[in-house]
Design a protein around this motif. Structure first.
Motif, PDB file in Angstrom:
ATOM      1  N   ASP A  35      30.064  46.520   7.882  1.00  0.00           N
ATOM      2  CA  ASP A  35      31.066  46.603   8.943  1.00  0.00           C
ATOM      3  C   ASP A  35      30.465  46.468  10.342  1.00  0.00           C
ATOM      4  N   ALA A  36      29.250  46.958  10.541  1.00  0.00           N
ATOM      5  CA  ALA A  36      28.624  46.948  11.868  1.00  0.00           C
ATOM      6  C   ALA A  36      27.801  45.683  12.117  1.00  0.00           C
ATOM      7  N   LEU A  37      27.693  44.810  11.120  1.00  0.00           N
ATOM      8  CA  LEU A  37      26.850  43.625  11.270  1.00  0.00           C
ATOM      9  C   LEU A  37      27.511  42.585  12.163  1.00  0.00           C
ATOM     10  N   ASN A  38      26.673  41.718  12.707  1.00  0.00           N
ATOM     11  CA  ASN A  38      27.149  40.635  13.569  1.00  0.00           C
ATOM     12  C   ASN A  38      27.394  39.373  12.764  1.00  0.00           C
ATOM     13  N   VAL A  39      28.394  38.632  13.166  1.00  0.00           N
ATOM     14  CA  VAL A  39      28.686  37.338  12.558  1.00  0.00           C
ATOM     15  C   VAL A  39      28.275  36.279  13.569  1.00  0.00           C
ATOM     16  N   ALA A  40      27.346  35.430  13.163  1.00  0.00           N
ATOM     17  CA  ALA A  40      26.846  34.387  14.061  1.00  0.00           C
ATOM     18  C   ALA A  40      27.956  33.394  14.351  1.00  0.00           C
ATOM     19  N   THR A  41      28.133  33.110  15.615  1.00  0.00           N
ATOM     20  CA  THR A  41      29.127  32.114  15.993  1.00  0.00           C
ATOM     21  C   THR A  41      28.455  30.745  16.011  1.00  0.00           C
ATOM     22  N   LEU A  42      29.095  29.796  15.377  1.00  0.00           N
ATOM     23  CA  LEU A  42      28.569  28.447  15.277  1.00  0.00           C
ATOM     24  C   LEU A  42      29.566  27.490  15.916  1.00  0.00           C
ATOM     25  N   PRO A  43      29.087  26.346  16.390  1.00  0.00           N
ATOM     26  CA  PRO A  43      30.036  25.360  16.915  1.00  0.00           C
ATOM     27  C   PRO A  43      30.932  24.853  15.792  1.00  0.00           C
ATOM     28  N   PRO A  44      32.069  24.263  16.134  1.00  0.00           N
ATOM     29  CA  PRO A  44      32.958  23.740  15.095  1.00  0.00           C
ATOM     30  C   PRO A  44      32.227  22.744  14.193  1.00  0.00           C
ATOM     31  N   VAL A  45      32.505  22.840  12.906  1.00  0.00           N
ATOM     32  CA  VAL A  45      31.867  21.972  11.920  1.00  0.00           C
ATOM     33  C   VAL A  45      32.909  20.989  11.423  1.00  0.00           C
ATOM     34  N   GLY A  46      32.554  19.705  11.479  1.00  0.00           N
ATOM     35  CA  GLY A  46      33.468  18.666  11.022  1.00  0.00           C
ATOM     36  C   GLY A  46      33.275  18.371   9.555  1.00  0.00           C
ATOM     37  N   GLY A  47      33.668  17.171   9.140  1.00  0.00           N
ATOM     38  CA  GLY A  47      33.541  16.758   7.746  1.00  0.00           C
ATOM     39  C   GLY A  47      32.107  16.845   7.258  1.00  0.00           C
ATOM     40  N   GLN A  48      31.192  16.289   8.035  1.00  0.00           N
ATOM     41  CA  GLN A  48      29.758  16.408   7.756  1.00  0.00           C
ATOM     42  C   GLN A  48      29.095  16.725   9.076  1.00  0.00           C
ATOM     43  N   ASP A  49      28.189  17.676   9.061  1.00  0.00           N
ATOM     44  CA  ASP A  49      27.578  18.115  10.301  1.00  0.00           C
ATOM     45  C   ASP A  49      26.195  18.688  10.048  1.00  0.00           C
ATOM     46  N   VAL A  50      25.374  18.715  11.096  1.00  0.00           N
ATOM     47  CA  VAL A  50      24.046  19.316  11.048  1.00  0.00           C
ATOM     48  C   VAL A  50      23.976  20.348  12.167  1.00  0.00           C
ATOM     49  N   LEU A  51      23.609  21.573  11.808  1.00  0.00           N
ATOM     50  CA  LEU A  51      23.469  22.657  12.771  1.00  0.00           C
ATOM     51  C   LEU A  51      22.007  23.087  12.799  1.00  0.00           C
ATOM     52  N   THR A  52      21.435  23.186  13.994  1.00  0.00           N
ATOM     53  CA  THR A  52      20.035  23.596  14.116  1.00  0.00           C
ATOM     54  C   THR A  52      19.948  25.103  14.319  1.00  0.00           C
ATOM     55  N   VAL A  53      18.864  25.683  13.780  1.00  0.00           N
ATOM     56  CA  VAL A  53      18.583  27.106  13.888  1.00  0.00           C
ATOM     57  C   VAL A  53      17.206  27.256  14.519  1.00  0.00           C
ATOM     58  N   GLY A  54      17.094  28.104  15.537  1.00  0.00           N
ATOM     59  CA  GLY A  54      15.794  28.334  16.154  1.00  0.00           C
ATOM     60  C   GLY A  54      15.912  29.192  17.393  1.00  0.00           C
ATOM     61  N   ARG A  55      14.779  29.340  18.097  1.00  0.00           N
ATOM     62  CA  ARG A  55      14.754  30.153  19.314  1.00  0.00           C
ATOM     63  C   ARG A  55      15.163  29.369  20.554  1.00  0.00           C
ATOM     64  N   GLN A  56      15.077  28.054  20.524  1.00  0.00           N
ATOM     65  CA  GLN A  56      15.390  27.256  21.707  1.00  0.00           C
ATOM     66  C   GLN A  56      16.863  27.381  22.070  1.00  0.00           C
ATOM     67  N   PRO A  57      17.156  27.434  23.377  1.00  0.00           N
ATOM     68  CA  PRO A  57      18.548  27.582  23.805  1.00  0.00           C
ATOM     69  C   PRO A  57      19.458  26.431  23.385  1.00  0.00           C
ATOM     70  N   ASP A  58      18.906  25.260  23.094  1.00  0.00           N
ATOM     71  CA  ASP A  58      19.761  24.139  22.700  1.00  0.00           C
ATOM     72  C   ASP A  58      20.058  24.102  21.197  1.00  0.00           C
ATOM     73  N   CYS A  59      19.569  25.086  20.439  1.00  0.00           N
ATOM     74  CA  CYS A  59      19.892  25.162  19.012  1.00  0.00           C
ATOM     75  C   CYS A  59      21.339  25.626  18.848  1.00  0.00           C
ATOM     76  N   ASP A  60      21.971  25.204  17.762  1.00  0.00           N
ATOM     77  CA  ASP A  60      23.347  25.612  17.488  1.00  0.00           C
ATOM     78  C   ASP A  60      23.430  27.110  17.187  1.00  0.00           C
ATOM     79  N   LEU A  61      22.432  27.627  16.476  1.00  0.00           N
ATOM     80  CA  LEU A  61      22.321  29.059  16.222  1.00  0.00           C
ATOM     81  C   LEU A  61      21.009  29.524  16.824  1.00  0.00           C
ATOM     82  N   VAL A  62      21.088  30.245  17.941  1.00  0.00           N
ATOM     83  CA  VAL A  62      19.899  30.742  18.625  1.00  0.00           C
ATOM     84  C   VAL A  62      19.580  32.122  18.059  1.00  0.00           C
ATOM     85  N   VAL A  63      18.353  32.264  17.509  1.00  0.00           N
ATOM     86  CA  VAL A  63      17.909  33.524  16.936  1.00  0.00           C
ATOM     87  C   VAL A  63      16.726  34.010  17.769  1.00  0.00           C
ATOM     88  N   ASN A  64      16.972  35.021  18.599  1.00  0.00           N
ATOM     89  CA  ASN A  64      15.938  35.543  19.493  1.00  0.00           C
ATOM     90  C   ASN A  64      15.069  36.556  18.768  1.00  0.00           C
TER      91      ASN A  64
END
Length: 175
Positions: A70-99
Motif C-alpha cells: 500500500d505504501a509503495l510507489n508506482v513509477a510513472t511512465l510516458p504513454p505507451v503506444g502499440g510498440q514502444d521502447v522505454l529507457t531506464v537509468g539515472r540520466q534525466p532523459d530516461c523514461d524511468l529515472v531511478v536515482n
C-alpha cells in the motif's frame, strides 16, 4: 510517482478499462531503497556506481514487496503506444529515472510489443546488472517479462504488473 494507496482511491472512481487506459498497459511498483542507498542517492555526484548488498532471494524480495504494498510507489511512465521502447537509468532523459547509485546512467530498456506479445527487458551492458526474479540477464541480453515478475536494475527493485492485474489487486485490498 504516486503511491499504491493514492491509485487505489482513484481506481474506486474509475472503471477498469478507463483506469487501465490512464496508467498504460503495465505499471512498475517500486520497492523503496534501503536507508543506506537512499543516503548515497543524495550524494549522486560520485563518478562510479556501487552495489550496497547481494541480491536477496526471490522469496525475500517478494515478501518485502507485497507486505508493504500500500505504501509503495508506482513509477510513472510516458504513454505507451502499440510498440514502444522505454529507457531506464539515472540520466534525466530516461523514461524511468531511478536515482540510485547502483543504477547505470542508461541501464536497461523495456520493449513493449503490444498486448498480444507483452514486454521484454534489455540490459544495456549496465555496471551492476539487470535482473528478472533475482536472476541476472547476460550483459546486453533480452528476456520476456511476465505479469508479477520482479525486475531489478542494480539495487532498485520493481514489480512488473499488467494494468488489469494491478487494478484487480488494488480493488481486493482493504483500505
Amino acid at each position: 510517482m504516486l503511491t499504491v494507496q493514492e491509485l487505489r482511491a482513484l481506481s474506486r472512481r474509475l472503471t477498469e478499462p478507463f483506469f487501465c487506459k490512464q496508467v498504460g498497459p503495465f505499471v512498475l511498483v517500486q520497492r523503496p531503497p534501503s536507508p543506506v542507498m537512499a543516503q548515497l542517492a543524495l550524494k549522486m555526484g560520485a563518478a562510479r556506481t556501487t552495489m550496497a548488498r547481494d541480491i536477496p532471494s526471490l522469496e525475500r524480495q517478494q515478501v518485502a514487496l507485497w507486505l508493504h504494498f500500500d505504501a509503495l510507489n508506482v513509477a510513472t511512465l510516458p504513454p505507451v503506444g502499440g510498440q514502444d521502447v522505454l529507457t531506464v537509468g539515472r540520466q534525466p532523459d530516461c523514461d524511468l529515472v531511478v536515482n540510485e547509485p547502483s543504477v547505470s546512467k542508461r541501464h536497461a530498456e523495456l520493449h513493449w510489443h503490444g498486448p498480444s506479445v507483452g514486454c521484454t527487458v534489455v540490459d544495456l551492458k549496465s555496471s551492476n546488472g539487470t535482473f528478472i526474479n533475482a536472476k541476472e540477464l547476460p550483459s546486453g541480453g533480452e528476456l520476456h517479462v511476465r505479469d508479477g515478475d520482479l525486475l531489478g536494475f542494480g539495487d532498485a527493485t520493481f514489480a512488473y504488473l499488467l494494468a488489469p492485474s494491478f487494478y484487480a489487486k488494488i480493488q481486493r485490498m482493504t483500505p
